[in-house]
Scaffold this active site. Sequence first.
Site, PDB file in Angstrom:
ATOM      1  N   HIS A   1      48.909  37.625  36.354  1.00 46.19           N
ATOM      2  CA  HIS A   1      47.455  37.603  36.573  1.00 46.19           C
ATOM      3  C   HIS A   1      46.862  38.894  36.007  1.00 46.19           C
ATOM      4  O   HIS A   1      47.381  39.983  36.288  1.00 46.19           O
ATOM      5  CB  HIS A   1      47.164  37.475  38.070  1.00 46.19           C
ATOM      6  CG  HIS A   1      45.711  37.408  38.360  1.00 46.19           C
ATOM      7  ND1 HIS A   1      44.946  36.283  38.090  1.00 46.19           N
ATOM      8  CD2 HIS A   1      44.849  38.340  38.847  1.00 46.19           C
ATOM      9  CE1 HIS A   1      43.697  36.521  38.417  1.00 46.19           C
ATOM     10  NE2 HIS A   1      43.608  37.760  38.879  1.00 46.19           N
TER      11      HIS A   1
ATOM     12  N   SER B   1      50.791  33.763  24.421  1.00 43.30           N
ATOM     13  CA  SER B   1      51.438  34.998  23.948  1.00 43.30           C
ATOM     14  C   SER B   1      52.437  35.544  24.981  1.00 43.30           C
ATOM     15  O   SER B   1      53.468  36.104  24.603  1.00 43.30           O
ATOM     16  CB  SER B   1      50.406  36.054  23.563  1.00 43.30           C
ATOM     17  OG  SER B   1      49.724  36.529  24.695  1.00 43.30           O
TER      18      SER B   1
ATOM     19  N   MET C   1      46.286  27.257  33.345  1.00 42.70           N
ATOM     20  CA  MET C   1      44.973  27.304  33.976  1.00 42.70           C
ATOM     21  C   MET C   1      44.750  26.289  35.094  1.00 42.70           C
ATOM     22  O   MET C   1      43.635  26.182  35.609  1.00 42.70           O
ATOM     23  CB  MET C   1      43.867  27.160  32.917  1.00 42.70           C
ATOM     24  CG  MET C   1      43.906  28.236  31.843  1.00 42.70           C
ATOM     25  SD  MET C   1      43.953  29.924  32.522  1.00 42.70           S
ATOM     26  CE  MET C   1      42.254  30.087  33.053  1.00 42.70           C
TER      27      MET C   1
ATOM     28  N   ILE D   1      45.687  24.760  38.954  1.00 47.72           N
ATOM     29  CA  ILE D   1      46.277  25.200  40.218  1.00 47.72           C
ATOM     30  C   ILE D   1      47.279  24.148  40.668  1.00 47.72           C
ATOM     31  O   ILE D   1      46.920  22.974  40.834  1.00 47.72           O
ATOM     32  CB  ILE D   1      45.177  25.423  41.275  1.00 47.72           C
ATOM     33  CG1 ILE D   1      44.277  26.579  40.819  1.00 47.72           C
ATOM     34  CG2 ILE D   1      45.788  25.723  42.638  1.00 47.72           C
ATOM     35  CD1 ILE D   1      43.002  26.728  41.599  1.00 47.72           C
TER      36      ILE D   1
ATOM     37  N   GLU E   1      50.991  43.337  29.345  1.00 45.97           N
ATOM     38  CA  GLU E   1      51.383  42.167  30.146  1.00 45.97           C
ATOM     39  C   GLU E   1      52.722  41.639  29.668  1.00 45.97           C
ATOM     40  O   GLU E   1      53.591  41.287  30.457  1.00 45.97           O
ATOM     41  CB  GLU E   1      50.347  41.033  30.002  1.00 45.97           C
ATOM     42  CG  GLU E   1      49.036  41.281  30.684  1.00 45.97           C
ATOM     43  CD  GLU E   1      48.135  40.044  30.632  1.00 45.97           C
ATOM     44  OE1 GLU E   1      48.618  38.919  30.493  1.00 45.97           O
ATOM     45  OE2 GLU E   1      46.917  40.234  30.733  1.00 45.97           O
TER      46      GLU E   1
ATOM     47  N   ASN F   1      53.987  34.160  38.413  1.00 45.34           N
ATOM     48  CA  ASN F   1      52.714  34.058  37.698  1.00 45.34           C
ATOM     49  C   ASN F   1      52.310  35.436  37.208  1.00 45.34           C
ATOM     50  O   ASN F   1      52.626  36.434  37.836  1.00 45.34           O
ATOM     51  CB  ASN F   1      51.631  33.525  38.653  1.00 45.34           C
ATOM     52  CG  ASN F   1      50.275  33.408  37.987  1.00 45.34           C
ATOM     53  OD1 ASN F   1      50.175  32.933  36.842  1.00 45.34           O
ATOM     54  ND2 ASN F   1      49.221  33.839  38.667  1.00 45.34           N
TER      55      ASN F   1
ATOM     56  N   VAL G   1      45.852  30.671  45.878  1.00 49.10           N
ATOM     57  CA  VAL G   1      45.693  31.104  44.477  1.00 49.10           C
ATOM     58  C   VAL G   1      45.772  32.629  44.348  1.00 49.10           C
ATOM     59  O   VAL G   1      45.126  33.358  45.097  1.00 49.10           O
ATOM     60  CB  VAL G   1      44.334  30.604  43.929  1.00 49.10           C
ATOM     61  CG1 VAL G   1      44.128  31.079  42.495  1.00 49.10           C
ATOM     62  CG2 VAL G   1      44.279  29.090  43.996  1.00 49.10           C
ATOM     63  N   ASP G   2      46.576  33.080  43.368  1.00 50.46           N
ATOM     64  CA  ASP G   2      46.735  34.504  43.048  1.00 50.46           C
ATOM     65  C   ASP G   2      47.178  35.337  44.254  1.00 50.46           C
ATOM     66  O   ASP G   2      46.768  36.487  44.428  1.00 50.46           O
ATOM     67  CB  ASP G   2      45.450  35.085  42.415  1.00 50.46           C
ATOM     68  CG  ASP G   2      45.127  34.395  41.094  1.00 50.46           C
ATOM     69  OD1 ASP G   2      46.065  33.964  40.405  1.00 50.46           O
ATOM     70  OD2 ASP G   2      43.940  34.280  40.758  1.00 50.46           O
TER      71      ASP G   2
HETATM   72  C1  GRF Z   1      46.812  36.400  30.141  1.00 52.77           C
HETATM   73  O1  GRF Z   1      45.876  37.425  30.188  1.00 52.77           O
HETATM   74  C2  GRF Z   1      47.387  36.144  31.517  1.00 52.77           C
HETATM   75  O2  GRF Z   1      47.468  37.290  32.305  1.00 52.77           O
HETATM   76  C3  GRF Z   1      46.379  35.197  32.118  1.00 52.77           C
HETATM   77  O3  GRF Z   1      45.940  34.393  31.051  1.00 52.77           O
HETATM   78  C4  GRF Z   1      46.150  35.063  29.816  1.00 52.77           C
HETATM   79  C5  GRF Z   1      47.028  34.164  29.010  1.00 52.77           C
HETATM   80  O4  GRF Z   1      47.277  34.642  27.720  1.00 52.77           O
HETATM   81  N1  GRF Z   1      46.951  34.480  33.219  1.00 52.77           N
HETATM   82  P1  GRF Z   1      48.455  34.007  26.860  1.00 52.77           P
HETATM   83  O5  GRF Z   1      48.226  32.487  26.838  1.00 52.77           O
HETATM   84  O6  GRF Z   1      49.742  34.362  27.501  1.00 52.77           O
HETATM   85  O7  GRF Z   1      48.296  34.603  25.496  1.00 52.77           O
END
Ligand code: GRF
Length: 204
Positions: free
Chosen positions: A116, A19, A97, A99, A181, A114, A151-152
């Site tokens: 997060h 999304s 997902m 690294i 987001e 990125n 990471v992050d």
């Molecule tokens: C989001 O919450 C993003 O912050 C995290 O993973 C989720 C991914 O959602 N890294 P989408 O695939 O963008 O819908």
Amino acid sequence: MTNFYRKKNVAIFISGRGSNMMALINDMKSEKYHPGQPKLVVSDNTKADGLVFAEKNLVETFALDIEKMEDKLIFEEKTLQVLKEKNIDIICLAGFMKILSEKFIKSFSKPILNIHPSLLPSFKGLNTHQRALKAGCLIHGATVHQITNKVDEGPILGQTLIDITKNSTAKQLEEKLLPLEHLLYKKVLREFLKESGKKILTIN
Ligand code: GRF
């Protein structure tokens, strides 16, 4: 007069729903003078739902399943080749997902952003909503940052904040945060590509 303006080529990496990727693609496509254009969507999961949207919107995709350690090396090597072929200027990780290795980050040598779902530096890693609730936080949010080898971590470019109301569940927090987001990532990407140096803070 010659116009030297060139849109930056953006690659978005996803693993599932996508999304945030959709929000970025829609934003780039809807604004004629957006400094970026969606050139490529990469996934470590050939069944990622987001790939369907990318293809429908005529954005090229590259996907390769990663099941074993060796697959990750192959994935990274092949991805680097595609990034080069497409002349990609920037990568946006959006729900990706895996690294990325230090070698990959060095070889690409251009910015990688990125998103997060926490207010970094708090709650790096997974299950951020549950952890924010467990810690008794009154605020929560999401962060867009530039990535480093850790990471992050990496320079924060923007954050969006929400309050945590009594008896909230992790699911409710996720649902409240996700549209924010999208807004955050779109704004950050625009400013970053414009090289304005402006950071984004939104409070809801
Ligand atoms: C989001 O919450 C993003 O912050 C995290 O993973 C989720 C991914 O959602 N890294 P989408 O695939 O963008 O819908």
